[in-house]
Enzyme design. Structure first.
Site, PDB file in Angstrom:
ATOM      1  N   GLU A 220      -9.767  -0.040   4.963  1.00  0.00           N
ATOM      2  CA  GLU A 220     -10.332   0.492   6.200  1.00  0.00           C
ATOM      3  C   GLU A 220     -11.663  -0.186   6.536  1.00  0.00           C
ATOM      4  O   GLU A 220     -12.280  -0.815   5.663  1.00  0.00           O
ATOM      5  CB  GLU A 220     -10.536   2.006   6.046  1.00  0.00           C
ATOM      6  CG  GLU A 220      -9.244   2.795   5.839  1.00  0.00           C
ATOM      7  CD  GLU A 220      -8.448   2.980   7.127  1.00  0.00           C
ATOM      8  OE1 GLU A 220      -8.461   2.101   8.010  1.00  0.00           O
ATOM      9  OE2 GLU A 220      -7.777   4.022   7.249  1.00  0.00           O
TER      10      GLU A 220
ATOM     11  N   ASN B  54      -7.449  -0.284  13.975  1.00  0.00           N
ATOM     12  CA  ASN B  54      -8.888  -0.468  13.720  1.00  0.00           C
ATOM     13  C   ASN B  54      -9.155  -1.745  12.907  1.00  0.00           C
ATOM     14  O   ASN B  54     -10.237  -1.918  12.369  1.00  0.00           O
ATOM     15  CB  ASN B  54      -9.454   0.758  12.995  1.00  0.00           C
ATOM     16  CG  ASN B  54      -8.765   1.008  11.655  1.00  0.00           C
ATOM     17  OD1 ASN B  54      -7.857   0.273  11.281  1.00  0.00           O
ATOM     18  ND2 ASN B  54      -9.200   2.031  10.943  1.00  0.00           N
TER      19      ASN B  54
ATOM     20  N   ASP C 133       0.843  -1.208   0.000  1.00  0.00           N
ATOM     21  CA  ASP C 133       0.000   0.000   0.000  1.00  0.00           C
ATOM     22  C   ASP C 133       0.869   1.246   0.000  1.00  0.00           C
ATOM     23  O   ASP C 133       2.098   1.161   0.101  1.00  0.00           O
ATOM     24  CB  ASP C 133      -0.949  -0.002   1.216  1.00  0.00           C
ATOM     25  CG  ASP C 133      -0.217  -0.160   2.548  1.00  0.00           C
ATOM     26  OD1 ASP C 133       1.032  -0.163   2.556  1.00  0.00           O
ATOM     27  OD2 ASP C 133      -0.884  -0.275   3.586  1.00  0.00           O
TER      28      ASP C 133
ATOM     29  N   HIS D  78      -7.561  -2.582  10.136  1.00  0.00           N
ATOM     30  CA  HIS D  78      -7.299  -2.502   8.697  1.00  0.00           C
ATOM     31  C   HIS D  78      -6.118  -3.388   8.310  1.00  0.00           C
ATOM     32  O   HIS D  78      -5.207  -3.632   9.113  1.00  0.00           O
ATOM     33  CB  HIS D  78      -7.135  -1.055   8.211  1.00  0.00           C
ATOM     34  CG  HIS D  78      -5.860  -0.364   8.556  1.00  0.00           C
ATOM     35  ND1 HIS D  78      -5.777   0.993   8.753  1.00  0.00           N
ATOM     36  CD2 HIS D  78      -4.589  -0.820   8.729  1.00  0.00           C
ATOM     37  CE1 HIS D  78      -4.535   1.336   9.012  1.00  0.00           C
ATOM     38  NE2 HIS D  78      -3.791   0.252   9.023  1.00  0.00           N
TER      39      HIS D  78
END
Ligand SMILES: N[C@@H]1[C@@H](O)[C@H](O)[C@@H](COP(=O)(O)O)O[C@@H]1O
Length: 244
Positions: A143, A136, A67, A138
């Site tokens: 996300e 979170n 990413d 991800h």
């Protein structure tokens, strides 16, 4: 999904590096995805060592970057590219053609996603995809809320990702979007590997691996992936129940 728990972060990092070394020995032309961030740093150190000692041969494999922060490239300190170049590629004798990463400065970012998707598909799919996990849940920059069936795509960063992401930069940096491989890549990879360390990851690891499977917790997709290997240190595993 197979979960392995190691006494220390270093043991976990070595085990992850060993998985890569075995993969390269079995299939030298493997297509392998590497993440950036704190989680892979120990593994990359071992892999650089292995390459120097001829215990891992990267000469025929292709490395794909997981990413990137939109708007950044390897000249930007804190970018994923900068991290992978500094900690990994610069220490290996790699043919630049065998390193495939998003151009997060491209004008046509959707086209950039297509380029990477096509590259992976035309090269027979991913042999191994290694990911870390965000606070979170991800994976890459997928996300919460991201459908499980997406390939590479652009993502709007969650506030916690923007906040936690500051640790990679020397000064406060505006982060808004990411460009990332998708969860469909993870479920189709011949081997999916998650590495996580430290107690701060314990809650999200328990939610992801033993909670409800839902796009609200992207890493929960791992529960559906039979060929997933989860490598944790004791801290990251400390909230899991009944793992032998
Ligand atoms: N974009 C990256 C992810 O690819 C990374 O795996 C994750 C965990 O990072 P760390 O390993 O630093 O905890 O969050 C970052 O936002």
């Amino acid at each position: 999904m197979k979960i392995s728990i190691y006494p220390t972060t270093d043991d976990m990092s070595k085990a992850a590096a060993d998985l890569v070394a075995v993969q390269l020995a079995e299939k030298p032309t493997s297509l392998i995805v590497f993440p950036s961030g704190e989680s892979p740093s120990g593994m990359l150190k071992y892999l650089v060592e292995y390459a120097k000692e001829d215990k891992a041969d990267f000469s025929q494999c292709t490395i794909i970057g997981l990413d990137e922060w939109v708007g950044m490239d390897e000249r930007d300190y804190g970018s994923c590219k900068h991290y992978l170049h500094t900690n990994f590629f610069n220490h290996l004798d790699l043919d630049p053609e065998r390193v495939v990463m998003f151009d997060a400065k491209a004008e046509d970012l959707e086209g950039e996603c297509e380029r990477i998707n096509t590259f992976i598909a035309e090269h027979g799919g991913l042999d191994m995809m290694i990911v870390g996990i965000g606070m979170n849940g991800h994976l890459g920059l997928n996300e919460p809320g991201t459908p499980f069936d997406l390939y590479a795509h652009l993502s709007e960063l969650a506030p916690i990702t923007v906040e936690v992401g500051q640790k990679y930069f020397k000064q406060t940096t505006a982060l808004t979007q990411g460009i990332t491989l998708g969860l469909k890549h993870l479920s189709e990879a011949k081997m999916a590997v998650l590495i996580a360390s430290g107690e701060k990851k314990a809650t999200i690891i328990a939610d992801s691996l033993q909670g409800h499977i839902s796009p609200d917790v992207p890493a929960s997709i791992l529960q559906n992936i039979a060929q997933a290997r989860i490598l944790l240190d004791k801290g990251a595993a400390s909230k899991l129940e009944h793992v032998s």
